[in-house]
Scaffold this active site. Structure first.
Site, PDB file in Angstrom:
ATOM      1  N   ASP A 158     -11.987   1.163   4.668  1.00  0.00           N
ATOM      2  CA  ASP A 158     -11.228  -0.098   4.646  1.00  0.00           C
ATOM      3  C   ASP A 158     -12.112  -1.271   5.042  1.00  0.00           C
ATOM      4  O   ASP A 158     -12.083  -2.326   4.401  1.00  0.00           O
ATOM      5  CB  ASP A 158     -10.066  -0.067   5.654  1.00  0.00           C
TER       6      ASP A 158
ATOM      7  N   LYS B 155      -5.339   0.515  13.600  1.00  0.00           N
ATOM      8  CA  LYS B 155      -4.401   1.525  14.095  1.00  0.00           C
ATOM      9  C   LYS B 155      -4.745   1.918  15.524  1.00  0.00           C
ATOM     10  O   LYS B 155      -5.906   1.965  15.912  1.00  0.00           O
ATOM     11  CB  LYS B 155      -4.403   2.726  13.167  1.00  0.00           C
TER      12      LYS B 155
ATOM     13  N   VAL C 114      -5.784   1.145   2.205  1.00  0.00           N
ATOM     14  CA  VAL C 114      -6.062  -0.294   2.245  1.00  0.00           C
ATOM     15  C   VAL C 114      -7.235  -0.627   1.321  1.00  0.00           C
ATOM     16  O   VAL C 114      -7.183  -1.599   0.557  1.00  0.00           O
ATOM     17  CB  VAL C 114      -6.356  -0.746   3.696  1.00  0.00           C
TER      18      VAL C 114
ATOM     19  N   LYS D  63      -4.986  11.109  -1.027  1.00  0.00           N
ATOM     20  CA  LYS D  63      -5.069   9.817  -0.352  1.00  0.00           C
ATOM     21  C   LYS D  63      -6.343   9.186  -0.890  1.00  0.00           C
ATOM     22  O   LYS D  63      -7.441   9.660  -0.612  1.00  0.00           O
ATOM     23  CB  LYS D  63      -5.156  10.090   1.157  1.00  0.00           C
TER      24      LYS D  63
ATOM     25  N   ASP E 179     -17.092   8.217  12.359  1.00  0.00           N
ATOM     26  CA  ASP E 179     -15.972   8.234  11.438  1.00  0.00           C
ATOM     27  C   ASP E 179     -15.479   6.790  11.358  1.00  0.00           C
ATOM     28  O   ASP E 179     -14.805   6.303  12.259  1.00  0.00           O
ATOM     29  CB  ASP E 179     -14.860   9.167  11.943  1.00  0.00           C
TER      30      ASP E 179
ATOM     31  N   SER F 235     -13.725   3.909   8.799  1.00  0.00           N
ATOM     32  CA  SER F 235     -12.924   3.794   7.573  1.00  0.00           C
ATOM     33  C   SER F 235     -13.602   2.940   6.507  1.00  0.00           C
ATOM     34  O   SER F 235     -14.219   1.914   6.805  1.00  0.00           O
ATOM     35  CB  SER F 235     -11.567   3.199   7.912  1.00  0.00           C
TER      36      SER F 235
ATOM     37  N   GLU G   7       0.837  -1.197   0.000  1.00  0.00           N
ATOM     38  CA  GLU G   7       0.000   0.000   0.000  1.00  0.00           C
ATOM     39  C   GLU G   7       0.878   1.255   0.000  1.00  0.00           C
ATOM     40  O   GLU G   7       1.995   1.222   0.520  1.00  0.00           O
ATOM     41  CB  GLU G   7      -0.826  -0.129   1.280  1.00  0.00           C
TER      42      GLU G   7
END
Ligand code: PSU
Ligand code: MN
Length: 289
Positions: free
Chosen positions: A120, A137, A87, A67, A116, A118, A6
């Site tokens: 992913d 994370k 990702v 991004k 919020d 992701s 990535e």
């Protein structure tokens, strides 16, 4: 056998020049273990499945690099822009290019506080590829992220552990199913493809012990970084890069060293899994969905 890597971690996850050094060392690990690295990104609207050293340097230095999650890909391509892929976008592009395994540092997930979550996670429920990471994370709501992975049907296993790792640390207190070796994980992907399932196999690989940071230390830096975030007024896709940079600041760059170590560890495991998938899929053509 190609292993996808990535690129958002290069452009938005680590500071320069550690980001470029890390990108090159990750590629070398794949090569040293018998694979072919494919760092994924977009340059001038062109999707790159594998970048040259010059292209990686360019992405790391370009003043305007977006991004891109999977939903932004069409915008970036039509506007001929440059973007690193998260990702979600990397998983999808790798899968479309017949790559079966992909390594990252930490996946995105559920942030504490106002909604919020992701992209992913949702992408991992609809792209059948193996993804190796060191956990969600550390800045995230870990129990919330683990529950959402269940809700949307992502297969999650711990690599040689019964506990979900927490990115900078090896423990979170959350129990999960265990996988003991790369061959077992390869077999999971093959079985899942046979059934026509759409979800990813998400492998949580704990950070090497020597570079682990205790949860207490991480919590302290997280509190400070979240205060900074409130004051900064940042939102949306800026949140994760901003928090990672504040974590680096408050920890005196210890998080950067650990982030690099866990990335290298994940790339090595991804390569080993990829080689096992290759053995199985030669005997057993992988079905696409
Ligand atoms: N892993 C790292 N550092 C990073 C990321 C992962 O060690 O910066 C990136 C990944 O690209 C991941 C993204 O997909 O952060 C998640 O961002 P968001 O929370 O905005 O979806
Ligand atoms: Mn977000």
């Amino acid at each position: 056998m190609r292993v996808a890597l990535e690129s958002t971690v290069i452009t938005h996850g680590l500071p320069y020049p550690q980001n470029v050094e890390t990108a090159f060392s990750l590629e070398q690990i794949v090569r040293d273990h018998g694979g072919e690295p494919a760092t994924v990104g977009v340059l001038d609207g062109q999707i790159k499945i594998g970048m040259t050293a010059d292209e990686i340097q360019r992405l790391a230095k370009e003043p305007v690099v977006f991004k891109a999650g999977v939903r932004e890909l069409s915008i970036i391509i039509s506007q001929k822009s440059c973007a690193s892929t998260t990702v979600s976008a990397t998983a999808r592009l790798a899968y479309l290019n017949k790559i079966h395994v992909f390594a990252t540092g930490g996946i995105g997930g559920v942030h504490p506080g106002p909604w919020d979550v992701s992209m992913d996670l949702f992408e991992l429920s609809r792209t059948p590829i193996v993804v190796v990471s060191a956990g969600p994370k550390a800045i995230l709501d870990l129990p919330g992220t683990y529950e959402l992975l269940e809700t949307i049907g992502v297969t999650v296993v711990g690599y040689q552990t019964d506990e979900m790792p927490a990115f900078y640390s090896r423990s979170s207190g959350i129990r999960l199913p265990r996988a003991n070796n790369p061959a077992e994980i390869a077999a999971m992907l093959v079985q899942s493809r046979k059934l026509g399932l759409t979800n990813a196999i998400l492998v949580f690989n704990p950070i090497p012990q020597d570079d682990e940071i205790s949860n207490e230390e991480v919590e302290g830096w997280k509190t400070l970084s979240n205060q900074d975030l409130k004051e900064s007024g940042k939102s949306g896709k800026e949140v994760t890069p901003y928090l990672l940079s504040r974590m680096a600041f408050h920890s005196g760059n210890r998080t950067v060293k650990s982030n690099r170590s866990l990335l290298e560890n994940n790339v090595l495991l991804a390569t080993r899994i990829g080689l096992e998938i290759e053995k199985l899929s030669n005997a057993n053509k992988l079905r696409s969905i």
